[in-house]
Write an enzyme that holds these catalytic residues in place. Structure first.
Site, PDB file in Angstrom:
ATOM      1  N   ARG A   3       0.828  -1.204   0.000  1.00 62.86           N
ATOM      2  CA  ARG A   3       0.000   0.000   0.000  1.00 62.86           C
ATOM      3  C   ARG A   3       0.866   1.258   0.000  1.00 62.86           C
ATOM      4  O   ARG A   3       0.554   2.250  -0.669  1.00 62.86           O
ATOM      5  CB  ARG A   3      -0.946  -0.003   1.203  1.00 62.86           C
ATOM      6  N   TRP A  37      14.134   8.076   5.354  1.00 67.67           N
ATOM      7  CA  TRP A  37      12.929   7.228   5.414  1.00 67.67           C
ATOM      8  C   TRP A  37      12.023   7.469   4.207  1.00 67.67           C
ATOM      9  O   TRP A  37      10.821   7.645   4.339  1.00 67.67           O
ATOM     10  CB  TRP A  37      12.155   7.438   6.720  1.00 67.67           C
ATOM     11  N   THR A  72      10.207   6.228   1.021  1.00 65.70           N
ATOM     12  CA  THR A  72       9.698   5.067   0.301  1.00 65.70           C
ATOM     13  C   THR A  72       9.938   5.240  -1.203  1.00 65.70           C
ATOM     14  O   THR A  72       9.701   6.321  -1.757  1.00 65.70           O
ATOM     15  CB  THR A  72       8.198   4.889   0.576  1.00 65.70           C
ATOM     16  N   LEU A  78       0.565  15.355   2.625  1.00 71.89           N
ATOM     17  CA  LEU A  78       0.481  14.364   3.702  1.00 71.89           C
ATOM     18  C   LEU A  78      -0.963  14.086   4.078  1.00 71.89           C
ATOM     19  O   LEU A  78      -1.335  12.940   4.359  1.00 71.89           O
ATOM     20  CB  LEU A  78       1.266  14.853   4.920  1.00 71.89           C
ATOM     21  N   ALA A 117      -2.320  11.666   1.630  1.00 67.05           N
ATOM     22  CA  ALA A 117      -1.838  10.302   1.844  1.00 67.05           C
ATOM     23  C   ALA A 117      -2.432   9.679   3.100  1.00 67.05           C
ATOM     24  O   ALA A 117      -2.713   8.473   3.133  1.00 67.05           O
ATOM     25  CB  ALA A 117      -0.317  10.300   1.926  1.00 67.05           C
ATOM     26  N   GLU A 155       3.737   9.737   8.863  1.00 65.66           N
ATOM     27  CA  GLU A 155       2.736  10.717   8.419  1.00 65.66           C
ATOM     28  C   GLU A 155       1.892  11.231   9.584  1.00 65.66           C
ATOM     29  O   GLU A 155       0.677  11.350   9.495  1.00 65.66           O
ATOM     30  CB  GLU A 155       1.879  10.135   7.300  1.00 65.66           C
ATOM     31  N   GLY A 156       2.589  11.531  10.673  1.00 71.14           N
ATOM     32  CA  GLY A 156       1.951  12.037  11.878  1.00 71.14           C
ATOM     33  C   GLY A 156       1.826  10.956  12.923  1.00 71.14           C
ATOM     34  O   GLY A 156       1.081   9.991  12.751  1.00 71.14           O
ATOM     35  N   THR A 157       2.587  11.067  14.009  1.00 71.64           N
ATOM     36  CA  THR A 157       2.477  10.095  15.090  1.00 71.64           C
ATOM     37  C   THR A 157       1.106  10.200  15.747  1.00 71.64           C
ATOM     38  O   THR A 157       0.378  11.184  15.567  1.00 71.64           O
ATOM     39  CB  THR A 157       3.554  10.339  16.151  1.00 71.64           C
ATOM     40  N   PHE A 185       1.358  22.155  20.978  1.00 72.26           N
ATOM     41  CA  PHE A 185       2.415  21.373  20.329  1.00 72.26           C
ATOM     42  C   PHE A 185       3.785  21.624  20.936  1.00 72.26           C
ATOM     43  O   PHE A 185       4.707  20.846  20.719  1.00 72.26           O
ATOM     44  CB  PHE A 185       2.451  21.696  18.825  1.00 72.26           C
TER      45      PHE A 185
END
Length: 398
Positions: free
Chosen positions: A101, A173, A175, A253, A256, A377-379, A397
């Site tokens: 994916r 990192w 892909t 992002l 995705a 893509e965001g913890t 934040f």
């Protein structure tokens, strides 16, 4: 009914009536991708995961052949499906493997979407048709070794030199990085307004390299690379003209993450279906493991978590198709799906016992993959803070 007799079992999707919520076109997409995975991917997953190698170009050609790459984009050879249909495709892809994916998500929702949404017409014509067929593979260079959840601090720089841009920096990192033909690279600019800008970088450009990252315990059926840019010279036309500031890469992002919502739940579904079949066949003291109360309570709780996640995913898909989906709503889905999916995978592993740690069954492979899905893509924590800000009005934040 005797303890050893049983009625036919229902799948989690049957229990929630998921199929009845889908249109005919969506069902066709779901079945097409499910059949493609059964034919071309599932028979090889044990080997790919064990070796850490995957035939990306062959898969990209197969996926492009059925219109999977950039399928939710319009024109330029893309299929132009609904967002929900794209989500269902991600669901079936990740039911096979998260790495599969990821290949499709990075190609369509990051690299292709960045060009589609922010590129010039010349950039779109040059890259999108070839990327839609799988002839050209893309990657997306945002994350850096020291800047993941805070991409605004990136150190990669783009500096003017006459009419050209010179890019220097390192991305991590990434892909598809070492097999890509083109990379979308985000960099801090010192000679352009709005700071961060995106660049379309052909990987054959001198100074660009993409060493593969090995020794992974997660997403092994996926190519992950570092991107190294050493004085990479690009013409002015390489800049994405419509992306200015951090909002550009963040919108990619968000695009995705939408697919990840459906995808993570696909991994959870595969774990559940595998486990239900296993406990129905596994004998324990003369009875199927499925006939014990503690087994059924575990399965019931997992099916409930999965089903609620699917209903949320479909709701978000309908919102996206109506043009009403907001980024914080994508965070709702990403947080829920990734968190529940990994919990389901871990619980399913306990029901498979020692068999659950082997590659004969997909459950621990899914669990290991979902460790990455939970944080990329965001913890989970980042999405919690996004939701917290929406609920309270305060940003927490820092």
């Amino acid at each position: 009914m005797t303890p050893n007799s049983a009625k036919p079992s229902q799948s989690p999707d049957q229990l929630f009536g998921i199929t009845g919520l889908l249109t005919d076109d969506e069902l066709v997409v779901r079945e097409t991708v499910r059949n493609l995975m059964a034919r071309d991917v599932r028979p090889h997953l044990q080997e790919w995961y064990a070796s850490g190698e995957i035939p990306v170009r062959e898969l990209a050609a197969a996926f492009g052949g059925v219109g999977l790459l950039g399928m939710h984009l319009q024109g330029y050879g893309c299929a132009g499906t609904s967002a929900t249909a794209y989500g269902l495709a991600c669901h079936e892809l990740e039911a096979a493997d998260s790495g599969i994916r990821s290949l499709v998500s990075v190609q369509g929702s990051l690299a292709m979407y960045a060009i589609y949404r922010f590129g010039s017409e010349e950039q779109k014509q040059e890259w999108l048709p070839r990327m839609a067929t799988g002839e050209a593979i893309g990657c997306f260079g945002l994350t850096e070794p020291d800047y993941g959840s805070n991409p605004g601090g990136m150190l990669t720089r783009a500096t003017r030199d006459g009419d050209d841009w010179i890019l220097t920096g390192t991305k991590m990192w990434i892909t598809n990085g070492s097999v890509a033909d083109v990379s979308i690279v985000w960099a801090q600019t010192t000679d352009a307004p709005s700071g961060i800008r995106g660049f379309v970088v052909p990987v054959a450009t001198p100074g660009f390299s993409a060493p593969k990252i090995g020794s992974k315990l997660s997403l092994r059926a996926s190519i992950t690379s570092e991107l190294v840019l050493h004085d990479v010279r690009l013409p002015a036309s390489a800049m994405l003209p419509e992306a200015a500031g951090l909002s550009g890469p963040l919108s990619c992002l968000t695009e995705a993450r939408f697919g990840i919502i459906f995808g993570a739940l696909g991994a959870a579904r595969d774990c559940l279906e595998t486990t239900i079949a296993y406990v129905r066949d596994r004998d324990l003291n003369g009875r199927p493991l499925a006939a014990y109360q503690i087994t059924q309570t575990k399965l019931a709780d997992m099916a409930l978590a999965y089903g609620k996640g699917m209903l949320l995913a479909l709701h978000l898909g309908r919102l996206k198709d109506a043009g009403a989906l907001r980024p914080e709503q994508v965070s709702l889905g990403k947080l829920d799906a990734s968190r529940e999916a990994i919990a389901i995978a871990r619980q399913c592993r306990t029901l498979l016992g020692a068999n659950g740690i082997t590659l004969e069954y997909p459950v621990m492979r899914h669990a290991n993959n979902l460790e990455s899905v939970l944080t990329y893509e965001g913890t989970a924590e980042v999405h919690q803070l996004i939701l917290g800000q929406q609920l309270t009005g305060y940003a927490a934040f820092r």
